[in-house]
Write a protein that holds these residues in place. Structure first.
Motif, PDB file in Angstrom:
ATOM      1  N   PHE A 166      37.301  18.478  12.474  1.00 25.26           N
ATOM      2  CA  PHE A 166      37.713  17.140  12.055  1.00 25.26           C
ATOM      3  C   PHE A 166      36.660  16.094  12.419  1.00 25.26           C
ATOM      4  CE2 PHE A 166      42.178  18.912  12.231  1.00 25.26           C
ATOM      5  CZ  PHE A 166      42.371  18.864  10.863  1.00 25.26           C
ATOM      6  N   PHE A 167      35.973  16.302  13.543  1.00 29.37           N
ATOM      7  CA  PHE A 167      34.885  15.399  13.913  1.00 29.37           C
ATOM      8  C   PHE A 167      33.754  15.483  12.882  1.00 29.37           C
ATOM      9  CE2 PHE A 167      30.883  14.665  16.272  1.00 29.37           C
ATOM     10  CZ  PHE A 167      31.061  13.323  16.554  1.00 29.37           C
ATOM     11  N   LEU A 168      33.392  16.706  12.468  1.00 23.90           N
ATOM     12  CA  LEU A 168      32.370  16.866  11.424  1.00 23.90           C
ATOM     13  C   LEU A 168      32.816  16.216  10.116  1.00 23.90           C
ATOM     14  CD1 LEU A 168      31.152  20.550  11.897  1.00 23.90           C
ATOM     15  CD2 LEU A 168      29.913  18.453  12.438  1.00 23.90           C
ATOM     16  N   CYS A 169      34.087  16.384   9.796  1.00 20.20           N
ATOM     17  CA  CYS A 169      34.623  15.754   8.574  1.00 20.20           C
ATOM     18  C   CYS A 169      34.491  14.244   8.648  1.00 20.20           C
ATOM     19  CB  CYS A 169      36.084  16.135   8.365  1.00 20.20           C
ATOM     20  SG  CYS A 169      36.338  17.836   7.881  1.00 20.20           S
ATOM     21  N   SER A 170      34.737  13.677   9.799  1.00 27.36           N
ATOM     22  CA  SER A 170      34.627  12.218   9.914  1.00 27.36           C
ATOM     23  C   SER A 170      33.174  11.772   9.799  1.00 27.36           C
ATOM     24  CB  SER A 170      35.253  11.727  11.219  1.00 27.36           C
ATOM     25  OG  SER A 170      34.515  12.160  12.332  1.00 27.36           O
ATOM     26  N   ASN A 173      28.917   8.862   4.123  1.00 22.30           N
ATOM     27  CA  ASN A 173      28.241   8.739   2.829  1.00 22.30           C
ATOM     28  C   ASN A 173      29.246   8.583   1.684  1.00 22.30           C
ATOM     29  OD1 ASN A 173      29.279  11.286   2.378  1.00 22.30           O
ATOM     30  ND2 ASN A 173      27.330  12.227   1.854  1.00 22.30           N
ATOM     31  N   ASP A 174      30.513   8.463   2.018  1.00 23.62           N
ATOM     32  CA  ASP A 174      31.581   8.310   1.031  1.00 23.62           C
ATOM     33  C   ASP A 174      31.674   6.838   0.612  1.00 23.62           C
ATOM     34  OD1 ASP A 174      33.612  10.213  -0.043  1.00 23.62           O
ATOM     35  OD2 ASP A 174      34.978   8.606   0.549  1.00 23.62           O
ATOM     36  N   PRO A 175      32.167   6.576  -0.592  1.00 21.20           N
ATOM     37  CA  PRO A 175      32.327   5.173  -1.009  1.00 21.20           C
ATOM     38  C   PRO A 175      33.326   4.383  -0.161  1.00 21.20           C
ATOM     39  CG  PRO A 175      32.582   6.667  -2.882  1.00 21.20           C
ATOM     40  CD  PRO A 175      32.473   7.510  -1.662  1.00 21.20           C
ATOM     41  N   ASP A 176      34.255   5.080   0.490  1.00 25.90           N
ATOM     42  CA  ASP A 176      35.272   4.389   1.300  1.00 25.90           C
ATOM     43  C   ASP A 176      35.392   5.017   2.698  1.00 25.90           C
ATOM     44  OD1 ASP A 176      36.251   6.706   0.245  1.00 25.90           O
ATOM     45  OD2 ASP A 176      38.041   5.816  -0.631  1.00 25.90           O
ATOM     46  N   PRO A 177      34.322   4.923   3.494  1.00 27.14           N
ATOM     47  CA  PRO A 177      34.374   5.532   4.835  1.00 27.14           C
ATOM     48  C   PRO A 177      35.374   4.858   5.764  1.00 27.14           C
ATOM     49  CG  PRO A 177      32.398   4.216   4.613  1.00 27.14           C
ATOM     50  CD  PRO A 177      33.050   4.269   3.251  1.00 27.14           C
ATOM     51  N   TYR A 178      35.689   3.591   5.505  1.00 26.11           N
ATOM     52  CA  TYR A 178      36.652   2.873   6.337  1.00 26.11           C
ATOM     53  C   TYR A 178      38.037   3.500   6.276  1.00 26.11           C
ATOM     54  CZ  TYR A 178      37.298   0.844   1.716  1.00 26.11           C
ATOM     55  OH  TYR A 178      37.480   0.678   0.368  1.00 26.11           O
ATOM     56  N   LEU A 179      38.324   4.287   5.247  1.00 25.72           N
ATOM     57  CA  LEU A 179      39.596   5.009   5.157  1.00 25.72           C
ATOM     58  C   LEU A 179      39.501   6.399   5.781  1.00 25.72           C
ATOM     59  CD1 LEU A 179      40.665   4.253   1.479  1.00 25.72           C
ATOM     60  CD2 LEU A 179      41.649   3.300   3.554  1.00 25.72           C
ATOM     61  N   CYS A 205      39.212  11.185  12.358  1.00 27.50           N
ATOM     62  CA  CYS A 205      39.056  10.990  13.807  1.00 27.50           C
ATOM     63  C   CYS A 205      40.376  11.162  14.548  1.00 27.50           C
ATOM     64  CB  CYS A 205      38.465   9.615  14.103  1.00 27.50           C
ATOM     65  SG  CYS A 205      36.690   9.548  13.889  1.00 27.50           S
ATOM     66  N   ILE A 206      41.467  10.759  13.938  1.00 28.27           N
ATOM     67  CA  ILE A 206      42.772  10.880  14.604  1.00 28.27           C
ATOM     68  C   ILE A 206      43.119  12.342  14.871  1.00 28.27           C
ATOM     69  CG2 ILE A 206      45.270  10.508  14.349  1.00 28.27           C
ATOM     70  CD1 ILE A 206      44.522   7.808  13.003  1.00 28.27           C
ATOM     71  N   PRO A 207      43.049  13.251  13.865  1.00 28.04           N
ATOM     72  CA  PRO A 207      43.315  14.660  14.185  1.00 28.04           C
ATOM     73  C   PRO A 207      42.287  15.245  15.159  1.00 28.04           C
ATOM     74  CG  PRO A 207      43.386  14.342  11.815  1.00 28.04           C
ATOM     75  CD  PRO A 207      42.914  13.069  12.419  1.00 28.04           C
TER      76      PRO A 207
END
Length: 187
Positions: free
Chosen positions: A41-45, A50-56, A62-64
Motif C-alpha cells: 500500500f505504501f508503494l501504491c501511494s 504521477n496520477d492526475p488526482d494524487p490528492y485522492l 496511506c491509510i491501509p
C-alpha cells in the motif's frame, strides 16, 4: 484440548502446547504478511504522485498502509476502537468510491465489453477492491482469536495467497509495459 477446574469450580479450556505453538507461528505470519501489505500500500501511494488526482489516491493508500503497519507493530491493535473506527471509515469511503468508479466504467462498456483494466478507472477500481478486501480481512481474521489449529492453518494459507496476489498483478502489469500501465493487456 485439555480442561482444568479453577478454584471456583469452573471448567476452563487449556490450550495444548501444539495449539500455543500454532498461535505463535500464526501471529508471526500474520505480522509478516501485514508488513508485506503495508509495503504494498505504501508503494501504491508513492506511484500515485504521477496520477492526475494524487490528492485522492495518496491518502487512500496511506491509510491501509498505516493500518497494516500498526498490526505489524501490535497485532492486537485491531481490537482498539480508534483502529476499528478508522478502518470502518476507510471501508465506507472505499465502497462509495467503488460505486462511483463502476458508474464511470459503465460509460466505456456501452459499445462493447472490453477489459476494464485498460482504463484508469478500472485500475483504480482494482486498487479499491484490494484495499477493501484486505482491511476487512484485518478486521475479522485474528489468529489469536481462532479456536482450532486447522482454522489457523486455513486462515493463514488464505492470508498469504491474498497478500501476495496484488504483487503478482502489479508485476504482470509491469512486464507488459514500462510506461504508466500501457494498455493493460488490451483485449
Amino acid at each position: 484440548m485439555l480442561r482444568k477446574t479453577t478454584k471456583s469450580g469452573v471448567m476452563e479450556k487449556i490450550m495444548g502446547p501444539s495449539s500455543k505453538h500454532k498461535h505463535k507461528h500464526a501471529t508471526l505470519i500474520w505480522r509478516a504478511i501485514n508488513g508485506v501489505m503495508s509495503f504494498f500500500f505504501f508503494l501504491c501511494s508513492i506511484v500515485q504522485f504521477n496520477d492526475p488526482d494524487p490528492y485522492l489516491w495518496v491518502p487512500f493508500y496511506c491509510i491501509p498502509a498505516c493500518l497494516c503497519a500498526s498490526i505489524v507493530w501490535k497485532p492486537d491493535v485491531v481490537e482498539n476502537k480508534y483502529w476499528r473506527v478508522l478502518s470502518s471509515l476507510h471501508i465506507a469511503i472505499s465502497c462509495f468510491s467503488s460505486i462511483v468508479l463502476i458508474l464511470q466504467l459503465v460509460h466505456y462498456f456501452r459499445e462493447e465489453i472490453i477489459n476494464p483494466l485498460r482504463f484508469e478507472e478500472g485500475r483504480e477500481m482494482l486498487g479499491v477492491i484490494i484495499a477493501i478486501c484486505w482491511i476487512v480481512i484485518c478486521r475479522f481474521c485474528n489468529p489469536k482469536k481462532s479456536d482450532g489449529s486447522q482454522q489457523i492453518g486455513a486462515m493463514m494459507t488464505m492470508v498469504v495467497i491474498i497478500g501476495f496476489l496484488p504483487f503478482a498483478i502489479w508485476i504482470a502489469s509491469c512486464l507488459d509495459s514500462y510506461h504508466h500501465c500501457g494498455n493493460m493487456w488490451a483485449s
